[in-house]
Design an enzyme around this catalytic site. Structure first.
Site: not given
Length: 385
Positions: A81, A83, A113, A145-146, A170, A357
């Site tokens: 992903h 984003d 990530d 995705e997030e 991931e 994150h």
């Protein structure tokens, strides 16, 4: 014909991280991902891939990218992903949008990530002779995705076939994952009638009704744990988290409305819609005598649980190449949507989920060369033999 070589790996990471692509359910944070998609598309076109840039329906500025070499639907898909999550710059020691190297780590928003994965893929494909592909190779880049996973959902809804085997990069510390729990987030709203607190008969207290809802949910959670268990997960049972509650506005007013947000993490084999239906029936029954009204609203579409069979060729290959038995995790991925498209899917990528994150997100540099080698070995095994 040999492909044109991509830019150096660190240059690619720097360019990808420098392009903001935050995905969020909050409009104040949400951003397009098109500049990241365009970077990847340009590099892959120069390398000889046929590239499709696909708008995500009803999401302006959001795009998926499908870059393919070779033809057919029996090949390997390397997916990620584009984003990132929102961030608090004040908690970062360096600029989140600048690739910063220190302590044998590469810092930057999305470094692990998962923008770094795309740079490793391109580095792994450096100098690859596409004319020698016996099975197709597809590089897939998705949007959102997030937050809503709208990109992967749109691909799954399109019904197109991309490949037979998929790796989602991931951060797993280069250990293969073949199972993860699903995710549902539900808003439960109880509405009554406000009134002066001096006389309960003047209203119908939504907070009191919510207390019945809370007890019923906790009873349901315990029953789910008794009915469903999977020993391969660290938390072997499905979980239901009471995450947020708000109701009323003043101590001397009967509460007219109360809202609860919960998170449900089902195991493989548990259907999200069946769980929502069971919850609706139980809560309606417990509130029926109170005269209070009940609403449940899904806060997003949810992510199904993933289970790829241990016998799948991509699982066995990932285990052999990494030296690790495929594991199970509690976090969700786009895997179930790729699975819907006919792909056996393994989650396998560089970096640790512990860094995702977080402020000062980083990719440890000792993951780079092993990650490149694993990608190269997967491409040779599934596309060139």
């Amino acid at each position: 014909m040999k492909i044109t070589e991509p830019p150096p790996l660190l240059h690619m990471m720097q360019r990808l991280i420098a392009e903001p692509s935050v995905s969020s359910v909050s409009t104040e944070w949400d951003q397009p991902n098109v500049r990241v998609i365009d970077l990847l598309a340009d590099w892959l076109k120069d390398m000889g891939f046929a590239v499709r840039k696909l708008p995500v329906p009803d999401h302006p500025g959001k795009f998926n990218m499908v870059a393919s070499a070779g033809s057919g639907s029996d090949g390997l898909v390397l997916s990620g992903h584009t984003d990132t999550v929102p961030f608090d710059e004040s908690r970062w020691r360096s600029d989140p949008f600048a690739l910063t190297e220190r302590d044998n780590r590469l810092y930057g928003l999305g470094s692990t990530d998962m923008k770094g994965f795309f740079a490793l893929v391109l580095e792994a494909l450096r100098g690859l002779d596409l004319s020698k592909l016996k099975h197709p190779l597809v590089i897939l880049a998705t949007a959102d995705e997030e937050s809503s996973m709208s990109g992967a959902r749109a691909l799954a809804d399109s019904g197109q076939a991309l490949g037979r085997h998929a790796i989602i990069g991931e951060p797993t510390s280069l250990r293969p994952i073949r199972m993860h729990k699903g995710i549902a987030m539900e808003c439960i709203r109880v509405t009554g009638r406000s009134g002066h607190s001096s006389n309960p008969a003047l209203g119908n207290n939504a907070l009191e009704g919510m207390s019945l809802v809370l007890k019923e949910i906790m009873d349901w959670r315990q029953e789910l744990g008794q009915r469903h268990s999977h020993p391969q997960f660290e938390v072997a049972v499905p979980t239901v988290n009471l995450g947020h509650i708000h109701g009323g506005d003043n101590p001397n007013r009967i509460c007219g409305q109360c809202e609860l947000h919960i998170d449900i993490r089902p195991l493989p084999g548990m259907d999200l819609d069946e769980l929502r239906g069971e919850l609706d029936r139980r809560l309606a029954m417990v509130l029926q005598p109170t005269g209070l009204s009940l609403e449940r609203e899904s806060m997003f579409g949810g992510v199904p649980a993933l289970e790829t069979p241990a016998s799948a060729e991509i699982v066995r290959s990932a285990e052999q190449l990494t030296g690790h038995t495929a594991e199970a995790v509690a976090f969700g991925t786009e895997g179930p949507f790729l699975q819907r498209m006919g792909m056996d899917t393994v989650i396998l990528g560089p970096g640790s989920i512990d860094q995702a994150h977080q402020p000062d997100e980083f990719l440890s540099m000792d993951q780079i060369q092993p990650g490149i080698q694993i990608i190269q070995q997967l491409v040779h095994r599934f596309c060139m033999t």
